[in-house]
Design an enzyme around this catalytic site. Structure first.
Site, PDB file in Angstrom:
ATOM      1  CG  LEU A  31       5.987 -22.790 -33.742  1.00 38.15           C
ATOM      2  CD1 LEU A  31       6.274 -24.181 -33.912  1.00 38.15           C
ATOM      3  CD2 LEU A  31       5.149 -22.771 -32.691  1.00 38.15           C
ATOM      4  CG  ASP A  32       9.631 -19.338 -28.793  1.00 36.78           C
ATOM      5  OD1 ASP A  32       9.856 -20.264 -28.662  1.00 36.78           O
ATOM      6  OD2 ASP A  32       8.953 -18.441 -28.138  1.00 36.78           O
ATOM      7  CE  LYS A  33      18.119 -22.819 -31.827  1.00 36.40           C
ATOM      8  NZ  LYS A  33      19.443 -22.227 -31.821  1.00 36.40           N
ATOM      9  CB  SER A  35       7.684 -23.055 -29.216  1.00 37.98           C
ATOM     10  OG  SER A  35       7.705 -21.660 -28.418  1.00 37.98           O
TER      11      SER A  35
END
Length: 194
Positions: A31-33, A35
């Site tokens: 997951l990106d930061k 999210s």
């Protein structure tokens, strides 16, 4: 939190959680930061290729909060596919996906510290079989809305449920493979990593 154990940049990492992970543990489908939500961890390096690099598509569902009220026309563009910008300034046409509006919510806040203001937001679910190029955020932007929150709530039949931020749930290997709908008959053995 970054969905990794090692990073050249300072910040919270998976290793900061109060749990002793087995050696070789890594995240599947990061997951990106900005999210949040379901993150799968395993020591089995073959799982990533079975889940995200195989010819069999696997579904990921996101709960997304966007600014303003989304109408049926914008929702339909998400469902049928639309063009998003990717690295290098190229256009990428997203394939059809499942999307539905869950609810509208009014957020109240103080504008400039003095007067009250409100903003209508839309919560929707989007189910994809790919997740390239920060795709969900770019899709809702291309449909005319800014993403405020992005929560991955499931990968196939593996659901976030009531798991809270930073909590860890151990899943037995057979259940893990079954809920992810993976054909792993060659991977399951008594000595296989979890």
């Amino acid at each position: 939190m970054e969905s990794q154990f090692v990073s050249p940049f300072p910040g919270d990492l998976l290793g900061c959680l109060s749990y002793t992970f087995p050696e070789g543990t890594h995240a599947i489908g990061r997951l990106d930061k900005n999210s949040e939500g379901l993150l799968l961890l395993t020591t089995n390096k073959k799982i990533t290729s079975l889940l995200f690099q195989s010819n069999v598509p696997h579904k990921r569902t996101y709960l997304v909060q966007v600014k303003h009220k989304m109408g049926q026309e914008s929702l339909q563009t998400l469902i049928t596919g639309l063009d998003i910008r990717i690295k290098g300034g190229e256009n990428y046409r997203t394939p059809p996906c499942e999307a539905k509006i869950v609810k509208y919510e009014e957020l109240k806040f103080h504008a400039h510290g003095r007067h009250k203001a409100s903003l209508i937001t839309t919560w929707l679910t989007i189910t994809l079989t790919e997740g390239k190029f920060h795709q969900v955020r770019k899709m809702v932007l291309a449909a005319g809305h800014r993403c405020m929150r992005l929560i991955r709530i499931s990968i196939e039949d593996m659901e976030l449920g009531d798991l809270r931020p930073g909590e860890i749930r151990i899943v037995e290997q057979e259940q893990f493979f079954r809920q992810l709908n993976l054909d792993t008959s060659s991977l399951i053995s008594p000595s296989s990593p979890q």
